[in-house]
Design a protein around this motif. Sequence first.
Motif, PDB file in Angstrom:
ATOM      1  N   ASP A   3     -46.951  -7.381 -50.276  1.00 55.50           N
ATOM      2  CA  ASP A   3     -48.392  -6.912 -50.816  1.00 55.50           C
ATOM      3  C   ASP A   3     -49.039  -7.346 -51.152  1.00 55.50           C
ATOM      4  O   ASP A   3     -50.492  -6.331 -51.646  1.00 55.50           O
ATOM      5  CB  ASP A   3     -47.898  -5.411 -51.539  1.00 55.50           C
ATOM      6  CG  ASP A   3     -46.593  -4.145 -50.778  1.00 55.50           C
ATOM      7  OD1 ASP A   3     -47.035  -4.248 -49.777  1.00 55.50           O
ATOM      8  OD2 ASP A   3     -45.759  -3.932 -52.144  1.00 55.50           O
ATOM      9  N   THR A   4     -49.207  -8.893 -51.025  1.00 55.59           N
ATOM     10  CA  THR A   4     -50.202  -9.185 -52.114  1.00 55.59           C
ATOM     11  C   THR A   4     -51.134  -9.531 -50.201  1.00 55.59           C
ATOM     12  O   THR A   4     -51.214  -9.679 -49.398  1.00 55.59           O
ATOM     13  CB  THR A   4     -49.618 -10.648 -51.959  1.00 55.59           C
ATOM     14  OG1 THR A   4     -48.566 -10.508 -52.938  1.00 55.59           O
ATOM     15  CG2 THR A   4     -51.031 -11.291 -51.841  1.00 55.59           C
ATOM     16  N   GLU A   5     -52.395  -9.568 -50.705  1.00 57.10           N
ATOM     17  CA  GLU A   5     -53.649  -9.480 -49.660  1.00 57.10           C
ATOM     18  C   GLU A   5     -54.562 -10.715 -50.028  1.00 57.10           C
ATOM     19  O   GLU A   5     -54.336 -11.513 -51.439  1.00 57.10           O
ATOM     20  CB  GLU A   5     -54.439  -8.560 -49.402  1.00 57.10           C
ATOM     21  CG  GLU A   5     -53.430  -6.855 -48.930  1.00 57.10           C
ATOM     22  CD  GLU A   5     -54.259  -6.010 -48.795  1.00 57.10           C
ATOM     23  OE1 GLU A   5     -55.705  -6.604 -49.330  1.00 57.10           O
ATOM     24  OE2 GLU A   5     -53.564  -4.501 -48.757  1.00 57.10           O
TER      25      GLU A   5
END
Length: 316
Positions: A3-5
């Motif tokens: 979920d890391t951007e």
Amino acid sequence: MGDTELRHLRTLVAIAEEGTFGKAASRLGYTQSSVSQHIAVLEKAVGGPVFDRPGGPKPVRLTPLGAVVIEHGRELLSHADALDDAVDRFKAGDGRIDIGTLPSISNVILPTVVRRLQDEHPNCEIRLSEEAPGQEQLGELDLLFYDAPIGDDAEHVLLTDDPYLVVARPGDLPAGKLPLAALDGKGVVAWPAAYGQPRLEEALAAAGAQLRVVFRTPGNDTILSMVRAGMGSAVLPWLAIRHLACPECGDIHGSDGGADQPLRVHELDPSPKREIYLHWPRGHTARSPLAAHAIEIAVEAARALAQPAPHRKASH
């Protein structure tokens, strides 16, 4: 980390460099609550805190986990920035272009294409290759100059008609424009069969001029040397000799520029021609701006060349 951007990693780097969430928010143009949300999402993704928050005016400090995340995060951001830069360069026409060409095009149309591309896109990379006769195909090329359509996998534009001319020693052939029949049975120095020569010889034979080939060689300079040596005349396209012809008299002089070895250039009646095409991969909706601009330049350069071969001294 799923979920890391990238924006979360940019926020992490900004906080580490600025020391506080507030200063990082000002640098990034976010609200402080947005910065806090980014870090919360990042910490959930990596499974632990990335900053120690002592409170008060003291700056935040990276945790050991945060140090690991920021080390690899900086690398990811660097690659992302490089990708953005490459895409921007591509859109601006500063990417790479691979061009296949013919020797005669290399002497005439191609220099204009290369010069203008480098002038207008100084950061572009241009790679050239001369295609092996009989093996003409686009492959990984962006553009291909060739003297015939090459198949259904390519789109093309007709650049110019290139008339064939006769090159001979003065006095070896009648003065002026030659009827094709004048070549019947004459000894000629010619390209090898793989160089598209059969198309020309078949066209001349159908018009009543059966060539008698006395020697074959792929090099235009070698062909002209053989003609100078008295082995015969040569039938060559205008673009192959245009850069060698004297602007004032139309003769082709020796490579040292001397006037003691001139060759006379004769036009033919009727005049056989070859067609020069520029090809590119079919259906490439995302063709690079650099390739698109190269096509435009090639069409303009060919249009500037679309003048009859000079019949000055060559046709007296």
